[in-house]
Design an enzyme around this catalytic site. Sequence first.
Site, PDB file in Angstrom:
ATOM      1  N   TRP A 171       3.807  -0.475  -1.149  1.00  0.00           N
ATOM      2  CA  TRP A 171       3.929   0.417   0.005  1.00  0.00           C
ATOM      3  C   TRP A 171       3.942  -0.380   1.311  1.00  0.00           C
ATOM      4  O   TRP A 171       4.607   0.001   2.275  1.00  0.00           O
ATOM      5  CB  TRP A 171       2.813   1.452  -0.008  1.00  0.00           C
ATOM      6  CG  TRP A 171       1.435   0.931   0.215  1.00  0.00           C
ATOM      7  CD1 TRP A 171       0.547   0.526  -0.725  1.00  0.00           C
ATOM      8  CD2 TRP A 171       0.769   0.764   1.485  1.00  0.00           C
ATOM      9  NE1 TRP A 171      -0.626   0.105  -0.148  1.00  0.00           N
ATOM     10  CE2 TRP A 171      -0.524   0.252   1.206  1.00  0.00           C
ATOM     11  CE3 TRP A 171       1.135   1.006   2.804  1.00  0.00           C
ATOM     12  CZ2 TRP A 171      -1.439  -0.030   2.212  1.00  0.00           C
ATOM     13  CZ3 TRP A 171       0.216   0.730   3.808  1.00  0.00           C
ATOM     14  CH2 TRP A 171      -1.040   0.212   3.508  1.00  0.00           C
ATOM     15  N   PRO A 265     -12.328  -4.508   2.116  1.00  0.00           N
ATOM     16  CA  PRO A 265     -11.262  -3.546   2.380  1.00  0.00           C
ATOM     17  C   PRO A 265     -10.913  -2.766   1.111  1.00  0.00           C
ATOM     18  O   PRO A 265     -11.334  -3.122   0.007  1.00  0.00           O
ATOM     19  CB  PRO A 265     -10.093  -4.453   2.792  1.00  0.00           C
ATOM     20  CG  PRO A 265     -10.335  -5.710   2.010  1.00  0.00           C
ATOM     21  CD  PRO A 265     -11.834  -5.883   1.940  1.00  0.00           C
ATOM     22  N   TYR A 267      -7.794  -2.477   0.132  1.00  0.00           N
ATOM     23  CA  TYR A 267      -6.694  -3.242  -0.457  1.00  0.00           C
ATOM     24  C   TYR A 267      -6.626  -4.591   0.238  1.00  0.00           C
ATOM     25  O   TYR A 267      -6.951  -4.717   1.425  1.00  0.00           O
ATOM     26  CB  TYR A 267      -5.357  -2.489  -0.365  1.00  0.00           C
ATOM     27  CG  TYR A 267      -5.012  -2.013   1.024  1.00  0.00           C
ATOM     28  CD1 TYR A 267      -4.198  -2.771   1.861  1.00  0.00           C
ATOM     29  CD2 TYR A 267      -5.503  -0.803   1.508  1.00  0.00           C
ATOM     30  CE1 TYR A 267      -3.878  -2.343   3.143  1.00  0.00           C
ATOM     31  CE2 TYR A 267      -5.197  -0.368   2.787  1.00  0.00           C
ATOM     32  CZ  TYR A 267      -4.385  -1.136   3.592  1.00  0.00           C
ATOM     33  OH  TYR A 267      -4.086  -0.706   4.863  1.00  0.00           O
ATOM     34  N   TYR A 268      -6.214  -5.606  -0.516  1.00  0.00           N
ATOM     35  CA  TYR A 268      -6.326  -6.981  -0.045  1.00  0.00           C
ATOM     36  C   TYR A 268      -5.018  -7.487   0.557  1.00  0.00           C
ATOM     37  O   TYR A 268      -4.384  -8.408   0.049  1.00  0.00           O
ATOM     38  CB  TYR A 268      -6.839  -7.870  -1.169  1.00  0.00           C
ATOM     39  CG  TYR A 268      -8.268  -7.518  -1.526  1.00  0.00           C
ATOM     40  CD1 TYR A 268      -9.340  -8.013  -0.784  1.00  0.00           C
ATOM     41  CD2 TYR A 268      -8.540  -6.646  -2.569  1.00  0.00           C
ATOM     42  CE1 TYR A 268     -10.638  -7.668  -1.085  1.00  0.00           C
ATOM     43  CE2 TYR A 268      -9.845  -6.297  -2.882  1.00  0.00           C
ATOM     44  CZ  TYR A 268     -10.886  -6.812  -2.132  1.00  0.00           C
ATOM     45  OH  TYR A 268     -12.183  -6.455  -2.431  1.00  0.00           O
ATOM     46  N   LEU A 270      -4.506  -8.186   4.640  1.00  0.00           N
ATOM     47  CA  LEU A 270      -5.222  -8.054   5.909  1.00  0.00           C
ATOM     48  C   LEU A 270      -4.506  -7.075   6.835  1.00  0.00           C
ATOM     49  O   LEU A 270      -3.297  -7.180   7.057  1.00  0.00           O
ATOM     50  CB  LEU A 270      -5.337  -9.417   6.599  1.00  0.00           C
ATOM     51  CG  LEU A 270      -6.272  -9.424   7.820  1.00  0.00           C
ATOM     52  CD1 LEU A 270      -7.722  -9.468   7.374  1.00  0.00           C
ATOM     53  CD2 LEU A 270      -5.970 -10.611   8.720  1.00  0.00           C
ATOM     54  N   HIS A 271      -5.256  -6.136   7.382  1.00  0.00           N
ATOM     55  CA  HIS A 271      -4.702  -5.131   8.281  1.00  0.00           C
ATOM     56  C   HIS A 271      -5.775  -4.758   9.301  1.00  0.00           C
ATOM     57  O   HIS A 271      -6.971  -4.943   9.069  1.00  0.00           O
ATOM     58  CB  HIS A 271      -4.251  -3.895   7.507  1.00  0.00           C
ATOM     59  CG  HIS A 271      -5.313  -3.312   6.623  1.00  0.00           C
ATOM     60  ND1 HIS A 271      -5.689  -3.892   5.419  1.00  0.00           N
ATOM     61  CD2 HIS A 271      -6.100  -2.218   6.766  1.00  0.00           C
ATOM     62  CE1 HIS A 271      -6.650  -3.166   4.869  1.00  0.00           C
ATOM     63  NE2 HIS A 271      -6.931  -2.156   5.662  1.00  0.00           N
TER      64      HIS A 271
END
Length: 337
Positions: A171, A265, A267-268, A270-271
């Site tokens: 995604w 997080p 999901y891994y 970075l955001h």
Amino acid sequence: MAEKCAVNIDDGDCPATKRIKLEDKKNADENEDSVCERTDLSDFNVTRVLQNNCARKLICVEGTFKDRADPAIVLLEQKSFPSDKVSLKKGFFSEKTIYQKNCANDIYGNYDCFPAEEYNSLHATVIYPATRNQIEKYLKQESLHMIDETYELYQQVTLPHIESMSLSLEWITNILEHKAEEENIIYEDTDKETGFILVTDLKWDKRLDTLKLLALPLKKIRCLRELDASHLPLLKNIQKAGTEAINKKFNVSASQLRIYFHYQPSYYYLHVHFSYLMFEAPGIYVEKAHLLSTVIRNLELLPDYYSKAILSYVVRKGSPLYERFKSHGVLPADTKV
């Protein structure tokens, strides 16, 4: 489980619900009626309630679609109320609004309110096919434990956990390559080292008081632990260009934004989260959120800060990361709660 209200949910980005792949690739060509395109989910059968969060007015259920073997998750959440007088009058105090009295006592009246139809909707998120990790993520959190993670523990426990994760990040690729959610992108910088895409969160209900966005760097970095001083130009660019773009688009100043990372997080990749300061978004608490401004200052003080610092966060009993820490001797094996 359905009769009880949960008080916690992983954020989440409840999310956690992030932009999850809604259709298994192997079925995409065989079945044009993909879950993400449907407006009728009458063939969804509930298997169990994963979590009923009364505080957030949110319920997470697991189930299956007819003629499909893989499990699915559906999240239903109440939307926020409008704050303008016209919408309130039209939706909640018009001739279309129905009030059914439950009881009255002196100056107090208790009613069930049925707003006008266009103001009576819920926000729904469908995750299909749902992996075991995603199902466990939304299970009611029966027991939580605090981890004080040293960099040594990160290397010995957390990093192997990250590398074992099979959660699809397609995604994110779809957004970065403009294959999906192009209409939600409000800013893009195409520099390979310092560039990023700023996109409104998929669950945002379009109301300013719940504004939430994500900044996705073009450069792939797994998590906070991998940051060092070489990433300062990227982080400062996200901070400066992101706040300017939000101010231009939504007329919200930098001082009205909460800008932060999650660790751990969901999901891994970075955001950075951008949310309206008055919005109590999931995952903003001290054991999960790290302000972007603080991260920048830490790296300016010590270039390898995140390979030296102890980072504290919560794990849920029974989760894969919890089991790894328990096997490593960090958590007691005979925990009863």
